[in-house]
Design a protein around this motif. Structure first.
Motif: not given
Length: 369
Positions: A15-17, A20-21, A33-42
């Motif tokens: 994410r730092r480097t 995304f489109y 990218v959190g600790e609870i939800m599954i990583p996803h795009f928004a």
């Protein structure tokens, strides 16, 4: 594509480097990218994209969708996660493509209007696709025993029922927490929201694609169907007497009075689960007694009852539909086959008749009791 093999630390570094489109609107995306939800795009705020990826979806929806995606990867050669179908401007949760067909799969976790489901399904069908809808297993179903039973399904649940040969309905759900499918199969409608059927569950690890078809009821299970159906029939007749608030204005009791029969003394051949009986919302006793009452006052025998006369009866109650017409015809044909010509018939009919009807309906063959 975000896969379980990518750790949260890898994604945070990514994410730092990276940028995304959205493949649909081409606008920048956030990688969450959190600790609870599954990583996803928004999408970022105020986006006008009409086909967003996974946004606003619950953890359970994301989890279940990914589990089904990885399962289908092992079962088929080509599966896509949330592909955009440009000709429909729709994005199914999953799309399985084989040499013979493309099958969109929708994993539904929240309640949505039935009209929305029908609209999406009609869209798929308009381009030759047959969708599969799977509901997240409602909590009240997850601990049910695997057995024949009576189940309550809401109007929303009913929109997931699929018709299966020879004559029954199946309701498929999936529980991502337990990684287990729950089948409610060989369903027959009794009245209102109540169905009799068989509940079975299958772990994701034992599932196949196309999805496994549940077994037809065994002879022993059919006996359980009959016992439950007869018990519910008796409960219905008792409740119409004890819980009736309309008195003489209750149409069912009024017909019983006019035919000089106490509701609990109705012959067993009134209230039979014939094919297409799910077209009526009320109990089989109600519409079948109504048909007999219609015939009695017109002097019509079963062997003389025509489809036009049945349409006349249906027009006087809920209205004509193909399903109700077929149910009445099936009922007429059944009684003729059993030698019953009129309400005054004195033939002795017992629950063996219900057993035969159910075996023919659910198994396309006749079991003798």
């Amino acid at each position: 594509m975000l896969t379980p093999e990518l750790t949260r630390e890898q994604l945070k570094k990514w994410r730092r480097t990276e940028l995304f489109y959205c493949p649909q609107c081409k606008s920048p995306l956030q990688l969450k990218v959190g600790e609870i939800m599954i990583p996803h795009f928004a999408h970022k705020k105020d986006t006008s994209c009409s086909a967003c990826f996974s946004e606003g979806e619950t953890q359970e929806h994301l989890q279940g969708k990914l589990q089904l995606y990885h399962f289908l990867q092992k079962q088929t050669k080509h599966v896509e996660l949330e592909p955009f179908l440009r000709m429909l401007s729709q994005r199914p949760d999953l799309l399985v493509t084989t040499t013979s067909a493309s099958t969109p799969i929708e994993f539904q976790c929240s309640t949505i209007p039935v009209s929305d489901m029908e609209s999406r399904s009609n869209g798929y069908r308009s381009i030759g696709m047959k969708p599969i809808w799977i509901l997240h297993t409602p909590a009240k179903f997850t601990t049910l025993p695997q057995a024949v039973g009576m189940f309550y399904f809401s109007k929303f649940h009913e929109s997931f029922l699929t018709h299966t040969y020879p004559e029954a309905y199946t309701f498929l759900t999936y529980n991502p927490q337990k990684e287990r499918f729950h089948y409610f199969s060989s369903l027959i409608h009794v009245a209102g929201k109540r169905y009799i059927g068989i509940h079975r569950s299958l772990p994701l690890s034992k599932q196949v694609f196309p999805f496994a078809k549940p077994k037809a009821p065994s002879k022993e299970e059919l006996h359980q169907y009959v016992a439950i159906y007869v018990s519910m029939r008796n409960d219905f007749l008792q409740s119409r007497i004890l819980l009736n608030r309309r008195g003489v204005n209750d149409s069912f009791l009024k017909i019983c009075y006019e035919m000089r029969v106490h509701p609990t003394n109705l012959p067993l051949w009134i209230g039979i689960p014939v094919t297409f009986s799910e077209s009526f919302r009320e109990h089989d006793c109600e519409w079948q007694l109504g048909l007999i009452h219609f015939m009695k006052w017109r002097g019509i025998r079963f062997s003389d009852l025509t489809e036009n006369q049945i349409r006349g009866y249906l027009s006087s109650i809920e209205g004509v539909s193909i399903g109700r017409l077929q149910a009445c015809v099936a009922y007429r044909d059944l009684l003729i086959a059993e030698g019953i010509e009129s309400f005054q018939n004195s033939s002795v009919i017992n629950d063996k008749m219900i057993f035969r009807v159910l075996s023919e309906r659910l198994l396309a063959k006749r079991y003798e009791n």
